[in-house]
Every structure is written in structure tokens, then in C-alpha cells.
Design a protein around this motif. Sequence first.
Motif, short mmCIF file in Angstrom:
data_model
loop_
_atom_site.label_atom_id
_atom_site.label_comp_id
_atom_site.label_asym_id
_atom_site.label_seq_id
_atom_site.Cartn_x
_atom_site.Cartn_y
_atom_site.Cartn_z
N VAL A 88 0.83 -1.21 0.00
CA VAL A 88 0.00 0.00 0.00
C VAL A 88 0.86 1.25 0.00
O VAL A 88 0.52 2.26 -0.62
CB VAL A 88 -0.95 -0.01 1.23
CG1 VAL A 88 -1.65 1.34 1.37
CG2 VAL A 88 -1.98 -1.12 1.10
N ASN A 89 2.01 1.19 0.68
CA ASN A 89 2.84 2.40 0.77
C ASN A 89 3.52 2.76 -0.55
O ASN A 89 4.16 3.81 -0.65
CB ASN A 89 3.88 2.26 1.88
CG ASN A 89 4.85 1.13 1.64
OD1 ASN A 89 4.79 0.43 0.63
ND2 ASN A 89 5.76 0.93 2.57
N LYS A 90 3.37 1.93 -1.56
CA LYS A 90 3.93 2.23 -2.87
C LYS A 90 2.92 2.96 -3.76
O LYS A 90 3.26 3.42 -4.85
CB LYS A 90 4.37 0.94 -3.57
CG LYS A 90 5.44 0.15 -2.83
CD LYS A 90 6.74 0.93 -2.70
CE LYS A 90 7.89 0.07 -2.20
NZ LYS A 90 7.69 -0.47 -0.85
N ILE A 91 1.69 3.08 -3.29
CA ILE A 91 0.64 3.71 -4.09
C ILE A 91 0.73 5.22 -3.96
O ILE A 91 0.79 5.76 -2.86
CB ILE A 91 -0.76 3.23 -3.65
CG1 ILE A 91 -0.84 1.71 -3.73
CG2 ILE A 91 -1.84 3.87 -4.50
CD1 ILE A 91 -0.59 1.15 -5.11
N THR A 92 0.74 5.90 -5.09
CA THR A 92 0.79 7.36 -5.11
C THR A 92 -0.33 7.89 -6.00
O THR A 92 -1.03 7.12 -6.67
CB THR A 92 2.14 7.87 -5.65
OG1 THR A 92 2.29 7.42 -7.02
CG2 THR A 92 3.30 7.33 -4.81
N LYS A 93 -0.48 9.19 -6.04
CA LYS A 93 -1.54 9.81 -6.84
C LYS A 93 -1.37 9.49 -8.31
O LYS A 93 -2.35 9.30 -9.03
CB LYS A 93 -1.52 11.32 -6.61
CG LYS A 93 -2.61 12.06 -7.36
CD LYS A 93 -2.78 13.46 -6.81
CE LYS A 93 -1.49 14.24 -6.82
NZ LYS A 93 -1.65 15.59 -6.27
N GLU A 94 -0.13 9.39 -8.75
CA GLU A 94 0.13 9.16 -10.16
C GLU A 94 -0.38 7.79 -10.62
O GLU A 94 -0.97 7.67 -11.68
CB GLU A 94 1.62 9.28 -10.45
CG GLU A 94 2.13 10.71 -10.45
CD GLU A 94 2.11 11.34 -9.06
OE1 GLU A 94 2.19 10.59 -8.06
OE2 GLU A 94 2.01 12.57 -8.97
N ASN A 95 -0.13 6.74 -9.81
CA ASN A 95 -0.55 5.43 -10.30
C ASN A 95 -1.97 5.05 -9.89
O ASN A 95 -2.38 3.91 -10.04
CB ASN A 95 0.44 4.34 -9.87
CG ASN A 95 0.65 4.27 -8.38
OD1 ASN A 95 -0.19 4.72 -7.62
ND2 ASN A 95 1.78 3.71 -7.96
N THR A 96 -2.74 6.02 -9.36
CA THR A 96 -4.17 5.78 -9.18
C THR A 96 -4.97 6.77 -10.02
O THR A 96 -6.19 6.78 -9.97
CB THR A 96 -4.59 5.97 -7.71
OG1 THR A 96 -4.23 7.28 -7.29
CG2 THR A 96 -3.95 4.94 -6.81
N PHE A 97 -4.28 7.58 -10.83
CA PHE A 97 -4.96 8.63 -11.59
C PHE A 97 -6.03 8.06 -12.51
O PHE A 97 -7.12 8.59 -12.62
CB PHE A 97 -3.93 9.41 -12.41
CG PHE A 97 -4.52 10.57 -13.16
CD1 PHE A 97 -4.83 10.46 -14.50
CD2 PHE A 97 -4.77 11.77 -12.52
CE1 PHE A 97 -5.38 11.53 -15.19
CE2 PHE A 97 -5.31 12.84 -13.19
CZ PHE A 97 -5.62 12.71 -14.55
N GLN A 98 -5.71 6.96 -13.18
CA GLN A 98 -6.65 6.37 -14.12
C GLN A 98 -7.86 5.77 -13.42
O GLN A 98 -8.86 5.47 -14.04
CB GLN A 98 -5.95 5.30 -14.96
CG GLN A 98 -4.83 5.85 -15.84
CD GLN A 98 -5.32 6.90 -16.81
OE1 GLN A 98 -6.44 6.80 -17.31
NE2 GLN A 98 -4.51 7.91 -17.08
N ALA A 99 -7.76 5.55 -12.10
CA ALA A 99 -8.87 4.94 -11.36
C ALA A 99 -9.89 5.99 -10.92
O ALA A 99 -10.84 5.67 -10.23
CB ALA A 99 -8.35 4.19 -10.15
N GLY A 100 -9.68 7.23 -11.28
CA GLY A 100 -10.67 8.26 -10.96
C GLY A 100 -10.26 9.20 -9.86
O GLY A 100 -11.11 9.80 -9.22
N CYS A 101 -8.96 9.38 -9.60
CA CYS A 101 -8.54 10.34 -8.61
C CYS A 101 -8.91 11.74 -9.07
O CYS A 101 -9.11 11.96 -10.27
CB CYS A 101 -7.03 10.26 -8.37
SG CYS A 101 -6.58 8.86 -7.34
N PRO A 102 -9.02 12.71 -8.17
CA PRO A 102 -9.47 14.05 -8.55
C PRO A 102 -8.65 14.63 -9.68
O PRO A 102 -7.44 14.44 -9.75
CB PRO A 102 -9.28 14.86 -7.26
CG PRO A 102 -9.35 13.84 -6.18
CD PRO A 102 -8.74 12.60 -6.74
N THR A 103 -9.33 15.34 -10.59
CA THR A 103 -8.63 16.03 -11.66
C THR A 103 -7.89 17.22 -11.09
O THR A 103 -8.07 17.60 -9.94
CB THR A 103 -9.62 16.52 -12.72
OG1 THR A 103 -10.50 17.47 -12.09
CG2 THR A 103 -10.42 15.38 -13.30
#
Length: 320
Positions: free
Chosen positions: A229-244
Motif C-alpha cells: 500500500v505504501n507504494k501507491i501514489t496519486k500518479e498510479n491511481t490517476f486512471q482509477a478516478g482520482c481528482p482532476t
Amino acid sequence: MERWFSRITMFWMLFLGEVQSQDWTKCSTGCTCDGNKMSVTCNGLKNVPNDIQKDAKKLNLEYNSLSNLPSKAFHHLSKLTYLTLNYNELQTLPPGVFDHLVALGTLNLNNNQLKSLPPGIFDKLTKLTRLDLDRNQLERLPNGVFDKLTNLKELWLRNNQLRSVPDKAFDKLSKLEMIVLTGNDWDCKSCDILYLSQWIRGNGEKIKTSNAGYTDPDGVTCQGTMESVNKITKENTFQAGCPTTTQQMATSPASTTTTETMTVREKQTKPRMKIFQEELFSKASIFFCQVIFTQHVSLVVIHILAEIPLLHIVCVVRKP
């Protein structure tokens, strides 16, 4: 005379009541009492006894068949420092059930069937140092549920069904020494995981495995994978619908970096041909205007040649 008699009678009633509360030879049905340790242990019960000694400091109710708790089950036990309800069948906790346990240091609730927690359920437990919620069915945590536990040293959340934790869930736990988070359904495709990921990266020494002595910040893994979990950042969740970028600016302080990042992303989203056309027009207009002003051509001529008001404005603005 009657007044004095009434006072003496009241005194003796209070005295006898206090003596009775200190009588550890009389224990609740289904329980065993140890007056020396001020502890009560109960087994084989379906309900919490209502006649537990009010000066008890330790109450062990594990391995019973408790499916619910009365909201005032422990209200007369304000001296308790230890309460364990492990291995019962609790599905819910009534709001306020722990409100009078102001001296409580340990609360064990593992191996029950808790699916949720009432907001503020732990707010009065300001002296709590250990909270064990292992092996329940918790799917989510209320906002601020741990905020008042400023003396907490151990927090056990292992083997639940948590997909994320609320923003700032652990920020008030200034004395926390260990937390166990393994065995949950951490959803690393959701933006909600970002707080937990960042918090683990900043508190790696507190992340323990089940044996509590082994530090393993990489051991908290995403559901269905072995990715930490600690390897997850905003960049690699962007496609999952993180805020624009627009939403991020609306919910976070403005900064030069954010603005620059937004500008870069906007440029990247434009078609290459459109960018080329804009740059070509800009260069051409500058060149045209320079030629006009170099030759000292009047603005009237500009109108005649171009017959486009926009070109007039461009040249006036760009006039040396």
C-alpha cells in the motif's frame, strides 16, 4: 431528634452499601472474583451481569455468547482499567456504552462480528493505551473515531474488511507505537487509499505484523495483489478516478507547482496539430507586425490590408 435519627440512618445505609460493594466473597452468577486483583472473570453468559462489583478494575468477558450490549452495561464500573470482550458474537456497539470508563487503559474487542462503529464510540476513553479490533467484519471507520485517543500506544485492525481509512484517521495518535493493518481489503485502485499510503510511508517504524515485534511497512498489501500500500501514489491511481487537477486546486491550497503542473497537463491534452497552428499563427503575427512598424506603415493601411480588427489589436498590443 427525628432529624438526627434520619441522618444516622442514612449514614448507616451508605456505609452498608459501601461495605457490600467491597464484598468480594459474593460474585455474580457465572463469574469468579479475585478481590486481591480486583478482577472479575465471567464465562458461559448471554448477558452482562448487572451486579459486578463497582470497584472492579479488571473485567474479563471473553469466550461468552454476548450478541449485544445494553447501553449502560458498564456505567457503574468507572474504575475499570481493563475490559476484554474477545470471542463473543457482538454485531454492534450501542452509542455511549463506554462513556463512563474514564480510567480504562485496555479495551479488547477482537473476534466478534462488528461491521461498523458508532461515531464517537471511543471519545471518553482518553486514557486508553491499547485498542484491539482484530478479526471483526469492519468495512469502514467513522471520521475522527480515534481522535480523542491521544494516549493510545497500540491499535489492532488486523483481519477486517477495511478498504481504506478516513482522511487524517491516525493524525491525532501522537503516542502510537504500533499498529497492525494486515489482512484487510485495501483498495489500491481508489483515491481513498492515498491517505493511508502516505501515512505508512511517514510512520514505517510503527507498522507491525501480527507478532507485534516485527516491523514491516511493506507487509500491508493491496487487495488481490502483493503490492505494498505504501507504494501507491496519486500518479498510479490517476486512471482509477482520482481528482482532476481542477478538483485538486479547489480542495487544496493554491501553489505555483500545482498551477505549473496543471498548465503542462492542459498542454499535453491538446492535439499536436492545434498546438502547432497556434504557435505558427503567433510567430507569423509577430513577424507581420514587425514588418509593418519597421516600414512605418500607418494603422489605416493595416485596416486596408487586413480588414480584420483582431489583427489591428494584435499589432497595437505588440507595437514596440
